[in-house]
Motif scaffolding. Structure first.
Motif, PDB file in Angstrom:
ATOM      1  N   PHE A 122       0.830  -1.204   0.000  1.00 13.63           N
ATOM      2  CA  PHE A 122       0.000   0.000   0.000  1.00 13.63           C
ATOM      3  C   PHE A 122       0.869   1.261   0.000  1.00 13.63           C
ATOM      4  CE2 PHE A 122      -2.549  -3.283   2.119  1.00 13.63           C
ATOM      5  CZ  PHE A 122      -3.690  -3.252   1.332  1.00 13.63           C
ATOM      6  N   LYS A 123       0.205   2.387  -0.180  1.00 15.31           N
ATOM      7  CA  LYS A 123       0.896   3.677  -0.139  1.00 15.31           C
ATOM      8  C   LYS A 123       0.905   4.280   1.262  1.00 15.31           C
ATOM      9  CE  LYS A 123      -0.332   4.601  -4.945  1.00 15.31           C
ATOM     10  NZ  LYS A 123      -1.167   5.379  -5.887  1.00 15.31           N
ATOM     11  N   GLY A 124       0.186   3.654   2.187  1.00 18.07           N
ATOM     12  CA  GLY A 124       0.125   4.167   3.549  1.00 18.07           C
ATOM     13  C   GLY A 124      -0.115   3.057   4.545  1.00 18.07           C
ATOM     14  N   GLU A 125      -0.307   3.452   5.809  1.00 20.62           N
ATOM     15  CA  GLU A 125      -0.490   2.480   6.896  1.00 20.62           C
ATOM     16  C   GLU A 125      -1.697   2.862   7.740  1.00 20.62           C
ATOM     17  OE1 GLU A 125       2.082   0.649  10.663  1.00 20.62           O
ATOM     18  OE2 GLU A 125       3.032   2.011   9.248  1.00 20.62           O
ATOM     19  N   ASN A 126      -2.745   3.342   7.105  1.00 22.46           N
ATOM     20  CA  ASN A 126      -3.923   3.746   7.859  1.00 22.46           C
ATOM     21  C   ASN A 126      -4.899   2.582   8.021  1.00 22.46           C
ATOM     22  OD1 ASN A 126      -5.185   3.513   5.337  1.00 22.46           O
ATOM     23  ND2 ASN A 126      -5.007   5.705   4.920  1.00 22.46           N
ATOM     24  N   LEU A 127      -6.036   2.852   8.652  1.00 14.69           N
ATOM     25  CA  LEU A 127      -7.014   1.800   8.923  1.00 14.69           C
ATOM     26  C   LEU A 127      -7.570   1.210   7.636  1.00 14.69           C
ATOM     27  CD1 LEU A 127      -8.658   0.221  11.007  1.00 14.69           C
ATOM     28  CD2 LEU A 127     -10.372   2.047  10.926  1.00 14.69           C
ATOM     29  N   GLU A 128      -7.798   2.049   6.639  1.00 11.33           N
ATOM     30  CA  GLU A 128      -8.337   1.562   5.377  1.00 11.33           C
ATOM     31  C   GLU A 128      -7.380   0.545   4.735  1.00 11.33           C
ATOM     32  OE1 GLU A 128      -9.430   4.589   2.634  1.00 11.33           O
ATOM     33  OE2 GLU A 128      -9.766   3.190   0.973  1.00 11.33           O
ATOM     34  N   CYS A 129      -6.096   0.829   4.764  1.00 10.67           N
ATOM     35  CA  CYS A 129      -5.113  -0.099   4.205  1.00 10.67           C
ATOM     36  C   CYS A 129      -5.115  -1.415   4.976  1.00 10.67           C
ATOM     37  CB  CYS A 129      -3.729   0.518   4.231  1.00 10.67           C
ATOM     38  SG  CYS A 129      -3.546   1.981   3.175  1.00 10.67           S
ATOM     39  N   LEU A 130      -5.161  -1.327   6.300  1.00 10.69           N
ATOM     40  CA  LEU A 130      -5.188  -2.530   7.127  1.00 10.69           C
ATOM     41  C   LEU A 130      -6.393  -3.406   6.793  1.00 10.69           C
ATOM     42  CD1 LEU A 130      -4.327  -4.273   9.590  1.00 10.69           C
ATOM     43  CD2 LEU A 130      -5.718  -2.733  11.004  1.00 10.69           C
ATOM     44  N   LEU A 131      -7.570  -2.801   6.764  1.00 14.20           N
ATOM     45  CA  LEU A 131      -8.787  -3.583   6.534  1.00 14.20           C
ATOM     46  C   LEU A 131      -8.844  -4.111   5.097  1.00 14.20           C
ATOM     47  CD1 LEU A 131     -11.465  -1.538   8.516  1.00 14.20           C
ATOM     48  CD2 LEU A 131      -9.761  -3.190   9.320  1.00 14.20           C
ATOM     49  N   GLU A 132      -8.443  -3.289   4.145  1.00 14.78           N
ATOM     50  CA  GLU A 132      -8.444  -3.733   2.749  1.00 14.78           C
ATOM     51  C   GLU A 132      -7.510  -4.927   2.560  1.00 14.78           C
ATOM     52  OE1 GLU A 132      -7.223  -2.019  -1.668  1.00 14.78           O
ATOM     53  OE2 GLU A 132      -7.846  -0.616  -0.094  1.00 14.78           O
ATOM     54  N   GLY A 133      -6.342  -4.849   3.187  1.00 17.43           N
ATOM     55  CA  GLY A 133      -5.393  -5.944   3.074  1.00 17.43           C
ATOM     56  C   GLY A 133      -5.906  -7.215   3.726  1.00 17.43           C
ATOM     57  N   LEU A 134      -6.500  -7.096   4.905  1.00 20.59           N
ATOM     58  CA  LEU A 134      -7.033  -8.272   5.588  1.00 20.59           C
ATOM     59  C   LEU A 134      -8.169  -8.908   4.794  1.00 20.59           C
ATOM     60  CD1 LEU A 134      -7.039  -7.146   9.339  1.00 20.59           C
ATOM     61  CD2 LEU A 134      -5.491  -8.762   8.212  1.00 20.59           C
ATOM     62  N   VAL A 135      -9.057  -8.098   4.241  1.00 23.64           N
ATOM     63  CA  VAL A 135     -10.157  -8.632   3.444  1.00 23.64           C
ATOM     64  C   VAL A 135      -9.628  -9.433   2.249  1.00 23.64           C
ATOM     65  CG1 VAL A 135     -12.045  -8.022   1.881  1.00 23.64           C
ATOM     66  CG2 VAL A 135     -11.877  -6.927   4.117  1.00 23.64           C
ATOM     67  N   ALA A 136      -8.628  -8.882   1.554  1.00 21.82           N
ATOM     68  CA  ALA A 136      -8.056  -9.563   0.397  1.00 21.82           C
ATOM     69  C   ALA A 136      -7.451 -10.906   0.798  1.00 21.82           C
ATOM     70  CB  ALA A 136      -7.011  -8.675  -0.269  1.00 21.82           C
ATOM     71  N   ILE A 137      -6.761 -10.926   1.938  1.00 21.44           N
ATOM     72  CA  ILE A 137      -6.132 -12.167   2.407  1.00 21.44           C
ATOM     73  C   ILE A 137      -7.189 -13.178   2.853  1.00 21.44           C
ATOM     74  CG2 ILE A 137      -4.624 -13.156   4.171  1.00 21.44           C
ATOM     75  CD1 ILE A 137      -3.064 -10.467   4.083  1.00 21.44           C
ATOM     76  N   PHE A 138      -8.200 -12.717   3.587  1.00 26.23           N
ATOM     77  CA  PHE A 138      -9.276 -13.621   4.011  1.00 26.23           C
ATOM     78  C   PHE A 138      -9.934 -14.285   2.807  1.00 26.23           C
ATOM     79  CE2 PHE A 138     -10.234 -10.821   8.007  1.00 26.23           C
ATOM     80  CZ  PHE A 138      -9.057 -11.252   8.585  1.00 26.23           C
ATOM     81  N   LYS A 139     -10.224 -13.504   1.791  1.00 24.44           N
ATOM     82  CA  LYS A 139     -10.884 -14.036   0.597  1.00 24.44           C
ATOM     83  C   LYS A 139      -9.979 -15.030  -0.114  1.00 24.44           C
ATOM     84  CE  LYS A 139     -13.403 -11.268  -1.951  1.00 24.44           C
ATOM     85  NZ  LYS A 139     -13.831 -10.103  -2.769  1.00 24.44           N
ATOM     86  N   ARG A 140      -8.695 -14.747  -0.164  1.00 25.96           N
ATOM     87  CA  ARG A 140      -7.764 -15.664  -0.820  1.00 25.96           C
ATOM     88  C   ARG A 140      -7.685 -16.995  -0.071  1.00 25.96           C
ATOM     89  NH1 ARG A 140      -5.005 -15.544  -5.884  1.00 25.96           N
ATOM     90  NH2 ARG A 140      -3.527 -17.281  -5.780  1.00 25.96           N
ATOM     91  N   MET A 141      -7.674 -16.924   1.268  1.00 26.88           N
ATOM     92  CA  MET A 141      -7.599 -18.143   2.074  1.00 26.88           C
ATOM     93  C   MET A 141      -8.926 -18.880   2.115  1.00 26.88           C
ATOM     94  SD  MET A 141      -5.299 -17.269   5.439  1.00 26.88           S
ATOM     95  CE  MET A 141      -6.702 -16.440   6.205  1.00 26.88           C
ATOM     96  N   GLY A 142     -10.025 -18.148   1.912  1.00 24.36           N
ATOM     97  CA  GLY A 142     -11.347 -18.749   2.082  1.00 24.36           C
ATOM     98  C   GLY A 142     -11.716 -18.919   3.538  1.00 24.36           C
ATOM     99  N   GLY A 143     -11.081 -18.155   4.410  1.00 24.87           N
ATOM    100  CA  GLY A 143     -11.365 -18.273   5.830  1.00 24.87           C
ATOM    101  C   GLY A 143     -10.766 -17.122   6.620  1.00 24.87           C
ATOM    102  N   VAL A 144     -11.107 -17.072   7.909  1.00 28.27           N
ATOM    103  CA  VAL A 144     -10.665 -16.005   8.799  1.00 28.27           C
ATOM    104  C   VAL A 144     -10.051 -16.633  10.050  1.00 28.27           C
ATOM    105  CG1 VAL A 144     -11.399 -13.999  10.163  1.00 28.27           C
ATOM    106  CG2 VAL A 144     -12.533 -14.517   7.981  1.00 28.27           C
ATOM    107  N   PRO A 145      -8.843 -16.244  10.420  1.00 30.18           N
ATOM    108  CA  PRO A 145      -8.248 -16.773  11.659  1.00 30.18           C
ATOM    109  C   PRO A 145      -9.141 -16.457  12.857  1.00 30.18           C
ATOM    110  CG  PRO A 145      -6.609 -15.587  10.366  1.00 30.18           C
ATOM    111  CD  PRO A 145      -7.933 -15.303   9.731  1.00 30.18           C
ATOM    112  N   GLN A 146      -9.201 -17.387  13.797  1.00 35.79           N
ATOM    113  CA  GLN A 146     -10.030 -17.142  14.974  1.00 35.79           C
ATOM    114  C   GLN A 146      -9.405 -16.126  15.916  1.00 35.79           C
ATOM    115  OE1 GLN A 146     -11.680 -20.565  16.970  1.00 35.79           O
ATOM    116  NE2 GLN A 146     -11.715 -21.785  15.100  1.00 35.79           N
ATOM    117  N   ARG A 147      -8.069 -16.085  15.974  1.00 34.03           N
ATOM    118  CA  ARG A 147      -7.350 -15.135  16.829  1.00 34.03           C
ATOM    119  C   ARG A 147      -6.267 -14.454  16.002  1.00 34.03           C
ATOM    120  NH1 ARG A 147      -6.876 -15.659  22.449  1.00 34.03           N
ATOM    121  NH2 ARG A 147      -4.603 -15.495  22.311  1.00 34.03           N
ATOM    122  N   ILE A 148      -6.195 -13.116  16.098  1.00 32.91           N
ATOM    123  CA  ILE A 148      -5.176 -12.354  15.376  1.00 32.91           C
ATOM    124  C   ILE A 148      -4.525 -11.380  16.351  1.00 32.91           C
ATOM    125  CG2 ILE A 148      -4.668 -10.889  13.397  1.00 32.91           C
ATOM    126  CD1 ILE A 148      -7.245 -11.790  12.106  1.00 32.91           C
TER     127      ILE A 148
END
Length: 272
Positions: A122-148
């Motif tokens: 990303f171009k920054g480290e704000n909340l939008e970047c964090l959430l956008e990145g997590l969503v992309a990873i969750f979708k790629r994995m097909g799942g969400v870690p129970q604890r992060i």
């Protein structure tokens, strides 16, 4: 005058000019985004036709060249957690988008039990970047870690309370509740509690962001980084007689499956 490296390695001689060029270009990069011997060796195998030198020969030359230019850094030790538990952290790396240089940030999500990791740039480290990145990873994995595990960054935590409790920002709280994971936070000044992802930050920079990336479309490049992340899981685990991918299967079994892929709410809902 550039330092002269006097090492008799006739098989490597045709490639020294290429290696020297990469290492000289590294002078313009941040220290943590420079070539390691392994990265030089991997690039020569992938990009230079006819290269057949051993890693040992290559590493010996790279070490001597670097010692003549500047001293290199240090490494850290990993931590252990149970399968399915993940850690999150950002790293810093330059990249070019349409020939414009950005001092970027990249999100890393790692699974200490398997040593699997995912990266998004990303171009920054704000909340939008964090959430956008997590969503992309969750979708790629097909799942969400129970604890992060997270740091106590102000984009997530508004106040550190007694007995390990935290007041969370409204947008992150909505995101966490929507995806159903438990957020765990490091104690202040105890970054070692998520040492695996801190190691992964360095690993991803060295192996996926060197040389400095040049991209036309960052969204497309991030899809490529997810693909590269999964390909990296095919290597052997540093401690167990298994591949990272084999151990990562246990992580995925512990994840909450995204059974309603088409109903995943766009990240902008949480950052609007």
């Amino acid at each position: 005058m550039k330092p002269e490296i006097k090492i008799e390695q006739p098989k490597l001689s045709p490639y020294k000019e290429i290696i020297d060029g990469w290492l000289e270009d590294d002078r313009k990069a941040k220290k943590k985004q420079r070539h390691t011997a392994q990265r030089v060796f991997d690039r020569l195998k992938q990009e230079v036709a006819g290269f057949e030198c051993s890693y040992r020969t290559t590493a010996k030359y790279v070490k001597a060249k670097k010692e003549a230019m500047y001293r290199t850094g240090k490494s850290a030790l990993p931590l252990e957690h149970k399968a399915g538990e993940a850690q999150v952290d950002f790293g810093s790396a330059d990249f070019y988008e349409n020939s414009r240089l950005y001092s970027g940030k990249y999100l890393n999500l790692s699974f200490p039990s398997s040593n699997a990791g995912y990266i998004q740039l990303f171009k920054g480290e704000n909340l939008e970047c964090l959430l956008e990145g997590l969503v992309a990873i969750f979708k790629r994995m097909g799942g969400v870690p129970q604890r992060i595990w997270f740091d106590n960054t102000s984009t997530i935590v508004t106040k550190v309370l007694k007995e390990g409790h935290r007041d969370l920002t409204e947008k992150f709280l909505r995101f966490k509740e929507h995806y159903g994971f438990t957020a765990v936070f490091c104690n202040p000044d105890a970054g070692n509690e998520k040492g695996n992802v801190e190691n992964k930050v360095g690993y991803h920079r060295r192996n996926m962001l060197v040389p400095i990336p040049e991209v036309k479309d960052l969204e497309i490049y991030n899809r490529y980084l997810l693909k590269k992340s999964e390909e990296d899981h095919n290597r052997a685990h540093y401690r167990y007689d298994q591949s990272i991918a084999e151990r990562h299967k246990e992580d995925l079994k512990s994840c909450c499956l995204c059974q309603r892929q088409n109903s995943i709410v766009h990240v902008m809902k949480f950052t609007a």
